[in-house]
Write a protein that holds these residues in place. Structure first.
Motif, PDB file in Angstrom:
ATOM      1  N   PRO A   1     -15.501 -21.632   7.220  1.00 10.27           N
ATOM      2  CA  PRO A   1     -15.683 -21.346   8.835  1.00 10.27           C
ATOM      3  C   PRO A   1     -14.756 -20.544   9.028  1.00 10.27           C
ATOM      4  O   PRO A   1     -14.134 -20.440  10.298  1.00 10.27           O
ATOM      5  CB  PRO A   1     -15.074 -22.830   8.924  1.00 10.27           C
ATOM      6  N   PHE A   2     -14.217 -19.436   8.237  1.00 10.73           N
ATOM      7  CA  PHE A   2     -13.067 -18.548   8.538  1.00 10.73           C
ATOM      8  C   PHE A   2     -13.865 -17.117   8.906  1.00 10.73           C
ATOM      9  O   PHE A   2     -15.108 -16.897   8.406  1.00 10.73           O
ATOM     10  CB  PHE A   2     -12.431 -18.353   7.398  1.00 10.73           C
ATOM     11  N   GLU A   3     -13.241 -16.392   9.460  1.00 13.78           N
ATOM     12  CA  GLU A   3     -13.764 -14.827   9.790  1.00 13.78           C
ATOM     13  C   GLU A   3     -12.803 -13.959   9.049  1.00 13.78           C
ATOM     14  O   GLU A   3     -11.659 -13.996   8.629  1.00 13.78           O
ATOM     15  CB  GLU A   3     -13.556 -14.632  11.410  1.00 13.78           C
ATOM     16  N   PHE A   4     -13.522 -13.007   8.255  1.00  8.48           N
ATOM     17  CA  PHE A   4     -12.886 -12.088   7.483  1.00  8.48           C
ATOM     18  C   PHE A   4     -12.100 -11.034   8.205  1.00  8.48           C
ATOM     19  O   PHE A   4     -12.734 -10.412   9.508  1.00  8.48           O
ATOM     20  CB  PHE A   4     -13.917 -11.331   6.425  1.00  8.48           C
ATOM     21  N   SER A   5     -10.703 -10.629   8.032  1.00  4.78           N
ATOM     22  CA  SER A   5     -10.178  -9.732   8.603  1.00  4.78           C
ATOM     23  C   SER A   5      -9.953  -8.286   7.645  1.00  4.78           C
ATOM     24  O   SER A   5     -10.283  -7.284   8.006  1.00  4.78           O
ATOM     25  CB  SER A   5      -8.811 -10.145   8.992  1.00  4.78           C
ATOM     26  N   SER A   6      -9.453  -8.804   6.376  1.00  3.59           N
ATOM     27  CA  SER A   6      -8.961  -7.609   5.605  1.00  3.59           C
ATOM     28  C   SER A   6      -8.884  -8.149   4.172  1.00  3.59           C
ATOM     29  O   SER A   6      -8.753  -9.456   3.982  1.00  3.59           O
ATOM     30  CB  SER A   6      -8.025  -6.655   5.950  1.00  3.59           C
ATOM     31  N   LYS A   7      -8.673  -7.202   3.331  1.00  2.00           N
ATOM     32  CA  LYS A   7      -8.362  -7.682   1.883  1.00  2.00           C
ATOM     33  C   LYS A   7      -7.427  -6.522   1.295  1.00  2.00           C
ATOM     34  O   LYS A   7      -7.437  -5.458   1.673  1.00  2.00           O
ATOM     35  CB  LYS A   7      -9.517  -7.905   1.042  1.00  2.00           C
ATOM     36  N   THR A   8      -6.544  -7.159   0.212  1.00  2.00           N
ATOM     37  CA  THR A   8      -5.865  -6.264  -0.594  1.00  2.00           C
ATOM     38  C   THR A   8      -5.979  -6.651  -2.202  1.00  2.00           C
ATOM     39  O   THR A   8      -5.910  -7.611  -2.556  1.00  2.00           O
ATOM     40  CB  THR A   8      -4.092  -6.687  -0.367  1.00  2.00           C
ATOM     41  N   TYR A   9      -6.639  -5.293  -2.721  1.00  2.00           N
ATOM     42  CA  TYR A   9      -6.836  -5.489  -3.988  1.00  2.00           C
ATOM     43  C   TYR A   9      -5.971  -5.021  -5.179  1.00  2.00           C
ATOM     44  O   TYR A   9      -5.305  -3.849  -4.588  1.00  2.00           O
ATOM     45  CB  TYR A   9      -8.428  -4.619  -4.167  1.00  2.00           C
ATOM     46  N   PHE A  10      -5.644  -5.554  -5.945  1.00  2.00           N
ATOM     47  CA  PHE A  10      -4.577  -5.149  -7.153  1.00  2.00           C
ATOM     48  C   PHE A  10      -5.463  -4.733  -8.239  1.00  2.00           C
ATOM     49  O   PHE A  10      -6.441  -5.326  -8.734  1.00  2.00           O
ATOM     50  CB  PHE A  10      -3.753  -6.555  -7.547  1.00  2.00           C
ATOM     51  N   SER A  11      -5.126  -3.557  -8.573  1.00  2.00           N
ATOM     52  CA  SER A  11      -5.980  -2.985  -9.910  1.00  2.00           C
ATOM     53  C   SER A  11      -5.892  -3.880 -11.110  1.00  2.00           C
ATOM     54  O   SER A  11      -4.852  -4.573 -11.465  1.00  2.00           O
ATOM     55  CB  SER A  11      -5.226  -1.385 -10.005  1.00  2.00           C
ATOM     56  N   THR A  12      -6.977  -3.757 -11.917  1.00  2.00           N
ATOM     57  CA  THR A  12      -7.075  -4.425 -13.036  1.00  2.00           C
ATOM     58  C   THR A  12      -6.082  -4.210 -14.158  1.00  2.00           C
ATOM     59  O   THR A  12      -5.815  -3.001 -14.279  1.00  2.00           O
ATOM     60  CB  THR A  12      -8.571  -4.246 -13.814  1.00  2.00           C
ATOM     61  N   GLN A  13      -5.599  -5.189 -14.670  1.00  2.00           N
ATOM     62  CA  GLN A  13      -4.476  -5.105 -15.855  1.00  2.00           C
ATOM     63  C   GLN A  13      -5.054  -5.500 -16.959  1.00  2.00           C
ATOM     64  O   GLN A  13      -5.601  -6.719 -16.971  1.00  2.00           O
ATOM     65  CB  GLN A  13      -3.145  -5.780 -15.208  1.00  2.00           C
ATOM     66  N   ILE A  14      -4.754  -4.947 -18.065  1.00  2.00           N
ATOM     67  CA  ILE A  14      -5.189  -5.170 -19.551  1.00  2.00           C
ATOM     68  C   ILE A  14      -3.778  -5.650 -20.157  1.00  2.00           C
ATOM     69  O   ILE A  14      -3.173  -4.904 -20.568  1.00  2.00           O
ATOM     70  CB  ILE A  14      -5.813  -4.534 -20.339  1.00  2.00           C
ATOM     71  N   VAL A  15      -3.841  -7.137 -20.409  1.00  2.00           N
ATOM     72  CA  VAL A  15      -2.605  -7.582 -21.117  1.00  2.00           C
ATOM     73  C   VAL A  15      -3.106  -8.479 -22.372  1.00  2.00           C
ATOM     74  O   VAL A  15      -3.791  -9.302 -22.198  1.00  2.00           O
ATOM     75  CB  VAL A  15      -1.677  -8.494 -20.179  1.00  2.00           C
ATOM     76  N   ASP A  16      -2.518  -8.194 -23.618  1.00  2.00           N
ATOM     77  CA  ASP A  16      -2.944  -8.867 -24.762  1.00  2.00           C
ATOM     78  C   ASP A  16      -4.605  -9.103 -24.895  1.00  2.00           C
ATOM     79  O   ASP A  16      -5.053 -10.147 -25.100  1.00  2.00           O
ATOM     80  CB  ASP A  16      -2.584 -10.440 -24.709  1.00  2.00           C
ATOM     81  N   GLY A  17      -5.337  -8.038 -24.635  1.00  2.00           N
ATOM     82  CA  GLY A  17      -6.533  -8.200 -24.608  1.00  2.00           C
ATOM     83  C   GLY A  17      -7.594  -8.876 -23.910  1.00  2.00           C
ATOM     84  O   GLY A  17      -8.605  -9.278 -23.806  1.00  2.00           O
ATOM     85  N   LEU A  18      -6.849  -9.263 -22.610  1.00  2.00           N
ATOM     86  CA  LEU A  18      -7.558  -9.850 -21.415  1.00  2.00           C
ATOM     87  C   LEU A  18      -7.535  -8.883 -20.128  1.00  2.00           C
ATOM     88  O   LEU A  18      -6.250  -8.219 -20.086  1.00  2.00           O
ATOM     89  CB  LEU A  18      -6.988 -11.413 -21.410  1.00  2.00           C
ATOM     90  N   ALA A  19      -8.481  -8.964 -19.321  1.00  2.00           N
ATOM     91  CA  ALA A  19      -8.340  -8.292 -18.036  1.00  2.00           C
ATOM     92  C   ALA A  19      -7.934  -9.222 -16.941  1.00  2.00           C
ATOM     93  O   ALA A  19      -8.434 -10.547 -16.866  1.00  2.00           O
ATOM     94  CB  ALA A  19      -9.897  -7.841 -17.804  1.00  2.00           C
ATOM     95  N   TYR A  20      -6.835  -8.820 -16.219  1.00  2.00           N
ATOM     96  CA  TYR A  20      -6.580  -9.481 -15.061  1.00  2.00           C
ATOM     97  C   TYR A  20      -6.776  -8.783 -13.864  1.00  2.00           C
ATOM     98  O   TYR A  20      -6.503  -7.780 -13.501  1.00  2.00           O
ATOM     99  CB  TYR A  20      -4.882  -9.691 -15.195  1.00  2.00           C
ATOM    100  N   ASP A  21      -7.493  -9.534 -12.783  1.00  2.00           N
ATOM    101  CA  ASP A  21      -7.900  -9.204 -11.550  1.00  2.00           C
ATOM    102  C   ASP A  21      -7.484  -9.899 -10.393  1.00  2.00           C
ATOM    103  O   ASP A  21      -7.638 -11.249 -10.762  1.00  2.00           O
ATOM    104  CB  ASP A  21      -9.448  -9.025 -11.395  1.00  2.00           C
ATOM    105  N   SER A  22      -7.040  -9.560  -9.221  1.00  2.00           N
ATOM    106  CA  SER A  22      -6.403 -10.279  -8.268  1.00  2.00           C
ATOM    107  C   SER A  22      -6.790  -9.715  -6.929  1.00  2.00           C
ATOM    108  O   SER A  22      -6.593  -8.409  -6.781  1.00  2.00           O
ATOM    109  CB  SER A  22      -4.957 -10.850  -8.591  1.00  2.00           C
TER     110      SER A  22
END
Length: 300
Positions: free
Chosen positions: A68-89
């Protein structure tokens, strides 16, 4: 941005870096940054994913329904590779104009691998609506004030009630006569705005593709088309394979363009005329949009 929100985002990022998972485990999490909200006020919903870097993970964009929310904006953090895993946020800034005391939200992440798609959702999270008007109980004590207070000349309340009553009756009559037309107008207006927004971005991608037909751009354009088509036709285009999409009765004309696009996207082949295939998708969507407009006008 408020300092509290900034600190919360840093806390989220630090939290993401603390995960300890095996190389094949996939985790999608998310939740509200704030504990409560006011109507129309910006609040933030964070979303994170941890997955093997050989997979392709897609988060929702502005075309996704955040109801039930309305989208306003988003902030994307670049993918990080740590110990063989990809981290997205990503942190989404959203607003609510609903009056429910508790409101809920969860968001999907799509894993793209070959011709298959898999949806993983964040846990359902809740946020409380803060009411500005306090509730007055029967036990509330009133402060007595016997000082004389000057008042204006008596207001003609009976006349005011007659006017308000007449306006209410007039509004009810107008709704009974024109209610369906008003609802239809709002539906058509919303449909037109959504299509214009999609068409503007989609055609800008096609123009770029004429100059630089890279598979990554083709994939981005295909995802945009699937998300909008899903919203228009109320069918899960975003998670369907080409074969599944072509199983619909009305998608026969998409056989060649979709298969050609698949060769570019999943085969990583540079095809100079791939923009023509996307133009066929745009023509298809324009036709589906026109039919949807006609259905609403005909009251279907």
């Amino acid at each position: 941005m408020r300092d509290g929100q900034g600190k919360s985002w840093l806390t989220i990022i630090a939290f993401l870096c603390a995960f300890n998972l095996s190389a094949q485990e996939i985790t999608v999490k998310g939740g509200f940054v704030e504990d409560s909200l006011l109507i129309g006020q910006d609040v933030n919903f964070w979303m994170s994913a941890i997955y093997p870097p050989d997979l392709e993970m897609v988060f929702p964009d502005s075309l996704h329904s955040f109801a039930p929310f309305e989208f306003s904006s988003k902030t994307y953090f670049s993918t990080q590779i740590v110990d063989g895993l990809a981290y997205d946020s990503t942190v989404y800034t959203i607003q609510s104009f609903e009056i429910d005391k508790v409101q809920y939200l969860k968001l999907p992440a799509v894993i793209l691998k070959g011709s298959d798609s898999t949806i993983l959702e964040t846990p359902l999270d809740s946020i409380f609506l803060t009411e500005l008007a306090p509730i007055v109980s029967d036990s509330t004590k009133l402060k007595t004030n016997l000082d004389y207070q000057a008042v204006d000349t008596q207001f003609n309340y009976p006349l005011m009630y007659y006017i308000i009553g007449g306006l209410i009756i007039l509004v009810v009559i107008l709704l009974l006569i024109f209610g369906k037309r008003i609802i239809k107008w709002f539906k058509l207006r919303r449909l037109r705005i959504q299509y214009e927004q999609f068409s503007e971005v989609f055609n800008s991608y096609i123009k770029k593709m004429k100059v630089d037909p890279e598979p990554e751009l083709a994939e981005k354009t295909l995802i945009l088309w699937k998300n909008y088509q899903q919203n228009l036709d109320k069918a899960p285009f975003s998670v369907l394979t080409t074969k599944e999409i072509l199983s619909f009765d009305y998608t026969d004309e998409l056989t060649e363009p979709l298969r050609s696009i698949d060769r570019v996207v999943y085969g990583k082949r540079v095809q100079e005329d791939v923009y023509q295939d996307f133009q066929q998708l745009e023509n298809f969507t324009q036709d589906r949009y026109s039919k949807k407009v006609a259905e609403i006008r005909d009251g279907k």
